[in-house]
Design a protein around this motif. Structure first.
Motif: not given
Ligand code: GSH
Lengths: 396, 341
Positions: B44, B107, B153, B199
């Motif tokens: 996002d 991941t 999240q 991360d």
């Molecule tokens: N690497 C992890 C975490 C990925 C993740 O969603 N991280 C959040 C960081 S807070 C993110 O990128 N958020 C951005 C978004 O929702 O667009 C996974 O694959 O589950």
């Protein structure tokens, strides 16, 4: 009268396709068969598609360890619990906010609805303003308002608002003391049970006596006093076997007591206040639907005003109020799934959110979630229909 | 009431329920060519990995993977349609065919690789979970976090790994779970939680989004392995190869010193590895149904891995992340791409 050459002899049955009832039956069977065939096709097709795409299916995942934490749970839950348990944690959280929401919305709705008809200009206008404001702002915005504009602006844990050093309010939520029951407390629920039984007996006896002799006691007030007073009496007599676990600031946060998280507060406030504005209109229209002649007739019998309301207007108004009230209750429960927008751990957020994503079993999870909302809605409808049948006017 | 998440989930469930069985042999390459664009799932908005810049163009390390695929397949790195997805939506969007590549700091885990009908194609960034706290909490290590409220999240490995860490260290915590990174950051800033966790690379990205980045610090502990990489659907091995080798081409280009600046000069290089990468000696794209200049297009339009790294998350970017383990194998890092030959 001419006789047609191949007219059927009397008593001979017409072919089944000429028989309206049989034809209807056949069509209904055909439709059911078609729907069933379609469902079977969907299920088979889905299974085949999932298999060909290498996506795991089935409900076996419910026994696997969930591995994630949930901030609010009414039952024992830890990250070592199963995915199946996350379902119940989410479900209970949904029922909690839904149930308390229905209670609060009904209470506010009835008060505002009656206030709207008040002869007092100010009260009536205030009620009207309430209804027009909250009915016309989208629910999601109201949730955001309570969550972001109100609860998010509260001070941090270390500068909490304190109410008598017992209740605390901060950006993390509302902290309440928790009663801890000591031995000997068992008498109090017992007293409560006895009081309820006695009240029922009193009401029944009072009704019989009223029918037989025309005399009656204020039975409802008496039972109210009984239900409240008896347990209280026992409580005092047994030396108040309760201690309070008062929340205390330790480390990052308050520990002990009960925590009401702000996500719950925001969702509950928004759902109650929003739905109450609709209920108020339903109550108003229900009361106004009772023709004024009824009130006048009752006045002619010189019934006092409160009895007119209780015996003449409200019972008839309820008949009009209950069906639309049911749909408001259903709306409230379904709207509670907006929880996920502010992170309240309801069924949609926990189960159809995290669990779905960690397991990837979208179809199973979504099907279970939809089945839950369907059953909650059907149960509420059934109860309200039963209740409606009880209060409905018996036409004579 | 439906929100975007429900619509995506329901639509995907519907697609899988009703779609016919015809496309057993999916041909994503053919579909991409006839569409003229790669369907790419991104976040996002996570600066450095995938976020629109001031002019609305998507930028980032993850975005560059999609641009590389588009350059290899269509000869134009800009021929990409971006679909922004939060963590909960991302796999369903890929399964249902809304996107063809998921390149969204995801991941690589066994469950995701083996039960979702998806395949990981490689690692773009070696990461690990860390904790960000407010400086004025006066805490210097993760072992002091007992009882903290933690913003996480929803639908991430973070949710799982944080729970593991606290259980292993016999500490308690309150998970405050939101759907988007905007909300987790908001919760952290408002004091709803003491700790923001994700991360570490993403913490760096989220930190610069704070009103006052200096008020927050990232604790030294890294508590998990988070290899982030692109994901494709199972059942189209050729497409898997294309995405996999697009990243390998970027890594190999860095290893052999080919950059977006010198790539045209390198066309005359005597080095056989360089000649093979740039299609001057045989066509190594042929087995994937690509032209001989597939890797040339990647390097000239997107750059090699090191260029992309520095531009998006490294020292040339606001994130200022060191190469560290993300350096090439011969520079002390983990990135080791199989040879193009
Ligand atoms: N690497 C992890 C975490 C990925 C993740 O969603 N991280 C959040 C960081 S807070 C993110 O990128 N958020 C951005 C978004 O929702 O667009 C996974 O694959 O589950």
């Amino acid at each position: 009268m001419s006789v047609r050459p191949n007219a059927r002899p009397m008593g001979h049955k017409p072919p089944f396709w000429r028989d309206r009832a049989k034809r209807a039956l056949i069509f209904q069977v055909l439709v059911i068969a078609a729907v069933a065939a379609f469902l079977l096709y969907i299920v088979g097709n889905t299974q085949q598609n999932l298999a060909s795409r290498g996506i795991t299916t089935g409900f076996g995942f419910l026994d696997n360890t969930a591995g994630f934490g949930i901030v609010q749970s009414l039952i024992d839950y830890s990250s070592q619990s199963t995915y199946g348990r996350t379902f119940f944690v989410g479900l209970l959280n949904t029922l909690l906010v839904g149930g308390l929401g229905v209670l609060a919305a009904t209470l506010i709705g009835f008060i505002v609805g009656i206030a709207r008809l008040s002869p007092n200009w100010l009260i009536a206008k205030l009620a009207a303003a309430y209804i027009e404001t909250f009915r016309n702002i989208p629910l999601l915005l109201q949730i955001f308002f309570w969550y972001f504009a109100v609860l998010r602006t509260l001070p941090g844990a270390r500068d909490s608002l304190s109410f008598g050093e017992v209740f605390f309010l901060n950006v993390r939520g509302l902290y309440l003391p928790e009663p801890l029951f000591e031995s000997g407390f068992g008498l109090i629920p017992l007293a409560f049970g006895v009081a309820i039984a006695a009240s029922i007996a009193l009401i029944v006896w009072n009704k019989r006596r009223h029918e037989a002799t025309g005399k009656r006691l204020p039975a409802y007030w008496l039972s109210f006093a009984l239900i409240l007073g008896l347990p209280l009496l026992v409580l005092v007599a047994s030396g108040v076997p309760i201690t309070w676990d008062v929340p205390e600031l330790r480390g990052f946060n308050f520990r002990g007591g009960v925590t009401v998280i702000p996500e719950f507060l925001a969702l509950w406030l928004a759902l109650s206040i929003y739905t109450a504005s609709f209920i108020a209109e339903i109550v108003r229209s229900g009361i106004q639907a009772i023709s004024h002649g009824q009130t006048e007739a009752a006045q002619a019998l010189s019934l006092p005003r409160n009895l007119i309301l209780r015996l003449v207007v409200i019972p008839q108004a309820m008949r009009v109020i209950i069906p639309p009230l049911t749909s408001q209750y259903l709306n409230l429960i379904k709207n509670s799934s907006l929880a996920t927008a502010i992170g309240y751990p309801d069924l949609v957020s926990v189960f159809a959110g995290t669990t779905l994503n960690q397991t990837g079993q979208a179809i199973e999870v979504i099907a279970m979630t939809m089945a839950v909302y369907l059953s909650i809605s059907l149960t509420v409808s059934m109860f309200m229909n039963w209740f409606n049948a009880r209060v409905a006017l018996v036409e004579r | 009431m439906l929100n975007k998440k429900h619509v995506v989930l329901l639509a995907s469930a519907g697609a899988i329920t009703l779609s016919g069985m015809a496309n057993v042999q999916a041909d994503t390459l053919e579909e991409t060519r006839s569409r003229g664009a790669v369907q790419c799932g991104v976040s996002d908005g996570l600066p450095g990995f995938s976020a629109p810049d001031d002019s609305g163009e998507w930028q980032g390390l993850d975005v560059d993977v999609c641009r590389a695929v588009a350059a290899a397949v269509l000869g134009d790195a800009n021929a990409v349609n971006y679909v922004s997805l939060n963590a909960v939506e991302r796999f369903t969007a890929l399964q249902s065919g809304e996107i063809d590549v998921l390149s969204r700091n995801t991941t690589w885990t066994t469950t995701r690789d083996t039960t979702l009908g998806l395949n990981f194609t490689g690692v773009t960034f070696y990461d690990g979970i860390g904790f960000m706290i407010n400086r004025d909490l006066g805490i210097s290590g993760a072992d002091e976090l007992d009882g903290a409220a933690i913003c996480i999240q929803s639908g991430t490995t973070t949710e799982l790994n944080v729970a593991d860490y606290f259980r292993a260290n016999d500490m308690a915590f309150d998970p405050i779970v939101f759907d988007t990174s905007e909300q987790t950051v908001g919760g952290f800033q408002a004091g709803r939680c003491d700790v923001l966790t994700s991360d570490t690379s993403q913490l760096a990205a989220l930190r610069i989004q704070l009103d006052d980045p200096d008020s927050a610090m990232i604790l030294p502990e890294i508590i998990s392995k988070e290899p982030l990489g692109p994901v494709v659907r199972q059942g189209d091995d050729n497409w898997l190869n294309i995405v996999k080798w697009s990243l390998f081409a970027m890594l190999n280009a860095e290893e052999y010193g080919i950059t977006s600046e010198n790539v045209d000069d390198m066309m005359d290089s005597e080095n056989p590895d360089v000649a093979r990468i740039l299609g001057q000696d045989g066509n190594y794209g042929e087995g994937m149904g690509l032209e001989a200049d597939w890797a040339y297009n990647i390097v000239s339009q997107v750059g090699n891995y090191g260029e992309s790294f520095e531009r998006n998350v490294g020292m040339d970017s606001p994130l200022q992340i060191e190469r560290g383990v993300n350096a090439l194998w011969n520079q002390g890092g983990f990135h080791y791409a199989p040879p193009i030959r």
